[in-house]
Scaffold this active site. Sequence first.
Site, PDB file in Angstrom:
ATOM      1  N   HIS A  95       0.664  -1.195   0.076  1.00 43.05           N
ATOM      2  CA  HIS A  95       0.053  -0.077  -0.033  1.00 43.05           C
ATOM      3  C   HIS A  95       0.783   1.260   0.037  1.00 43.05           C
ATOM      4  O   HIS A  95       1.912   1.346   0.758  1.00 43.05           O
ATOM      5  CB  HIS A  95      -0.892  -0.055   1.269  1.00 43.05           C
ATOM      6  N   SER A  96       0.647   2.141  -0.973  1.00 47.06           N
ATOM      7  CA  SER A  96       1.348   3.322  -1.174  1.00 47.06           C
ATOM      8  C   SER A  96       2.889   2.994  -1.140  1.00 47.06           C
ATOM      9  O   SER A  96       3.140   2.249  -2.064  1.00 47.06           O
ATOM     10  CB  SER A  96       0.977   4.219   0.116  1.00 47.06           C
ATOM     11  N   MET A  97       3.537   3.796  -0.225  1.00 44.21           N
ATOM     12  CA  MET A  97       5.022   3.409  -0.571  1.00 44.21           C
ATOM     13  C   MET A  97       5.275   1.840  -0.404  1.00 44.21           C
ATOM     14  O   MET A  97       6.242   1.443  -1.082  1.00 44.21           O
ATOM     15  CB  MET A  97       5.847   3.933   0.798  1.00 44.21           C
ATOM     16  N   ALA A  99       3.653  -0.349  -2.196  1.00 56.08           N
ATOM     17  CA  ALA A  99       3.682  -0.737  -3.488  1.00 56.08           C
ATOM     18  C   ALA A  99       5.120  -0.511  -4.244  1.00 56.08           C
ATOM     19  O   ALA A  99       5.410  -1.519  -4.721  1.00 56.08           O
ATOM     20  CB  ALA A  99       2.812   0.029  -4.232  1.00 56.08           C
ATOM     21  N   SER A 122      -1.417  -0.976  -4.218  1.00 57.64           N
ATOM     22  CA  SER A 122      -2.332  -0.220  -3.686  1.00 57.64           C
ATOM     23  C   SER A 122      -2.085   1.010  -3.710  1.00 57.64           C
ATOM     24  O   SER A 122      -0.991   1.510  -2.875  1.00 57.64           O
ATOM     25  CB  SER A 122      -3.074  -0.910  -2.668  1.00 57.64           C
TER      26      SER A 122
END
Length: 255
Positions: A95-97, A99, A122
């Site tokens: 998720h975010s970083m 990813a 994500s």
Amino acid sequence: MTTNTVEGLWARCYHPAPDRPRQLVCFPHAGGSASFFHPVSAQLGPSAEVLSVQYPGRQDRRTETSPGDIGIMADQVYAALRDRLRSRPTAFFGHSMGAMVAFEVARRMEADGGELTHLFASARRAPSRYRTESVHRRDDDGIVAELKLLSGTDAALLGDEELLRMVLPAIRSDYTAVETYRCEPGAAIKAPITALTGDSDPKTTLDEAGDWRAHTTGAFDLRVYPGGHFYLSSQAPAVLALLREHLTSGQEFTH
């Protein structure tokens, strides 16, 4: 330090299930910790064993210094978890970083002869899509303002001045890693990629999320959910269903 000790330093397994045929490795967002994925582990336990990566500088690793570099972080994660990642069919969810870290770990895994079954990326634009951002250069109040804007940090933490000051160095380091990351031109993995994004995420447009398709030689899918950067909070049932579907499929695996 033994391999098992190193692995335990970098990953948390809240619901051990060594008999499960598959595993999912989760990578948290900037400022996030392994415990963010505790509910995922609980919900997906019957389908797969879930590992959650613990970056340096938070929770039980709070005395360590985070590298502030996505590539270095990926090197460290892969070195620590290499044997575990190659032991059975493995998928990544970042998720975010997370990813970006997951993508770079996947690149290292495949370069080393390993096989990833799927990458779920994500709330993050494709590795080749850049924006000029400088949150990591702000003062502490500026970073806290960003955390509040994205609504991804526990409200209790944001209200606890002493605790917040303790974790801000790790958060600043994470933002440094994210905002200075530059993907190697043409970088792609063999594993299929599913990009997931909120329809009102200020950090990722649909076009930026869709460009993940350029980073796989396999299948690509884009899933859009109602919500912002942390759409996961309200859309958890739908995302968990997607992950469960993949983890219980009969997809072949070789290593």
